[in-house]
Enzyme design. Structure first.
Site, PDB file in Angstrom:
ATOM      1  N   SER A 116       0.802  -1.232   0.000  1.00 15.53           N
ATOM      2  CA  SER A 116       0.000   0.000   0.000  1.00 15.53           C
ATOM      3  C   SER A 116       0.835   1.282   0.000  1.00 15.53           C
ATOM      4  CB  SER A 116      -0.909   0.022   1.232  1.00 15.53           C
ATOM      5  OG  SER A 116      -0.137  -0.017   2.413  1.00 15.53           O
ATOM      6  N   TYR A 117       2.106   1.213   0.378  1.00 14.60           N
ATOM      7  CA  TYR A 117       2.867   2.458   0.532  1.00 14.60           C
ATOM      8  C   TYR A 117       3.036   3.168  -0.809  1.00 14.60           C
ATOM      9  CZ  TYR A 117       4.171   0.726   5.200  1.00 14.60           C
ATOM     10  OH  TYR A 117       4.142   0.257   6.488  1.00 14.60           O
ATOM     11  N   GLY A 118       2.751   4.459  -0.781  1.00 17.11           N
ATOM     12  CA  GLY A 118       2.881   5.270  -1.996  1.00 17.11           C
ATOM     13  C   GLY A 118       2.055   4.707  -3.141  1.00 17.11           C
TER      14      GLY A 118
END
Ligand SMILES: NC(=O)c1ccc[n+]([C@@H]2O[C@H](COP(=O)([O-])OP(=O)(O)OC[C@H]3O[C@@H](n4cnc5c(N)ncnc54)[C@H](OP(=O)(O)O)[C@@H]3O)[C@@H](O)[C@H]2O)c1
Length: 322
Positions: free
Chosen positions: A52-54
């Site tokens: 999910s990051y960025g």
């Protein structure tokens, strides 16, 4: 850097992990590369990221750095699935279909055929636990994950998951749980730490610097280059900008002055050496911030300082968990 076993597994990791949540958003590629270089040079091995990051950009960035900055096999590469972010929204889906899709997407972005630790990013009431856990089994048996873990599970949730995996033959044991843990957030001490210790799970604390607040940088002002001033992370940091947190920060600052350390180093050493902890996952926007955190390897807090910090930050306890 000293290494520790991840819970009761045979996997050793450095006792400080490196987080990547800001990479690709608030931390650019050159700065991220420098962070990774300095971390590995200091003996660090545990790199934590998430699908999910960025919105996927973080894993892509990590993928570009692997091989270029550090040989892939020198790292214990950890990622997570089950949460996706798009168009400003946060979507949780820990069904077998979604998790295995997330894992394949992570592997493609990271440019590797396996991760060393694959974690379910969060609990969900919407999916039977056994179905979520079956995705972990399939990932290990397909060779796409070497070890599996969970994150943000409460005490009963992590105990249930770990027990289900342990008693059924052939299932992938839960190696670790990644939880917020710091002098500003000690909630896991009530139920999660005892569960993890009883069941042999390693604890990977996230947010060990109180999301940045334990550095003391917000005591008098809101620095323009801080995450609290960034639209991406303003709310995330804001949760710890409270009056009760401010009292704890003052105690950390006083301890740091007495020990000739930075407040961040005091906060990091405290959580690293708590019972059940394998390795805090520290975050840094810049390589210089990380360098200061890496110096904590030389630090052991005196017992009387640990006791004073324990007292000032003690979470409320009561029946039945006292
Ligand atoms: N499993 C989960 O649900 C979950 C959730 C959150 C995070 N994580 C993981 O945990 C990692 C760490 O989380 P986190 O970044 O919130 O933790 P943190 O280590 O508590 O905070 C890191 C932040 O503190 C500030 N900082 C660090 N060193 C500093 C220094 N020397 N001086 C001044 N400020 C300093 C920086 O923010 P500024 O930009 O303000 O300078 C940096 O981004 C993440 O990267 C991610 O891998 C996991």
């Amino acid at each position: 850097m000293l290494h520790r076993f991840l819970g009761s597994t045979g996997l050793k990791v450095s006792r400080l992990g490196l987080g990547t949540m800001t990479w690709g958003t608030d931390t650019g590629e050159a700065e991220a590369a420098e962070q990774l270089r300095r971390y590995v040079d200091a003996g660090g091995t545990l790199l934590d990221t998430a699908a999910s990051y960025g919105q996927g950009e973080t894993e892509r960035l990590v993928g570009r750095l692997l091989g270029r900055v550090v040989p892939r096999e020198d790292l214990v590469l950890a990622t997570k699935g089950g949460i996706n972010r798009r168009e400003g929204g946060r979507y949780v889906d820990v069904s077998r279909r979604a998790l295995l899709r997330d894992l394949d997407t992570s592997l493609r972005r990271l440019g590797t055929d396996h991760v060393d630790l694959w974690q379910v990013h969060t609990w969900s009431d919407d999916v039977p636990l056994d179905e979520t856990l079956s995705a972990l089994d399939l990932a290990v048996s397909a060779g796409k994950a070497r070890y599996v873990g969970v994150s943000n599970y409460s005490g009963w949730q992590v105990a249930r998951a770990a027990t289900m995996q342990a008693i059924a033959p052939g299932r992938a044991r839960i190696a670790s749980t990644q939880m917020e843990y710091s002098l500003l957030q000690r909630g896991i001490e009530r139920e999660v730490v005892p569960a993890a210790e009883a069941l042999g799970l390693g604890i990977l604390p996230w947010g060990p610097l109180g999301r940045g607040v334990l550095t003391g940088k917000y005591r008098t002002a809101l620095p323009a280059d801080s995450r609290a001033a960034s639209p991406t992370f303003e709310r995330y940091v804001g949760e710890h900008l409270t009056t009760s947190a401010a009292n704890i920060v003052e105690a950390v600052v006083r301890a740091a002055e007495g020990l000739d350390l930075t407040p961040a180093q005091v906060a990091l050493a405290w959580v690293r050496d708590q019972p059940g902890v394998t390795a805090p996952i520290v975050g840094a926007r810049t390589a210089d911030q990380l360098q200061a955190s890496l110096a904590v390897e030389e630090v052991t807090l005196p017992d009387e300082i640990v006791e004073a910090l324990d007292d000032v930050s003690a979470p409320p306890r009561g029946y039945p968990d006292a």
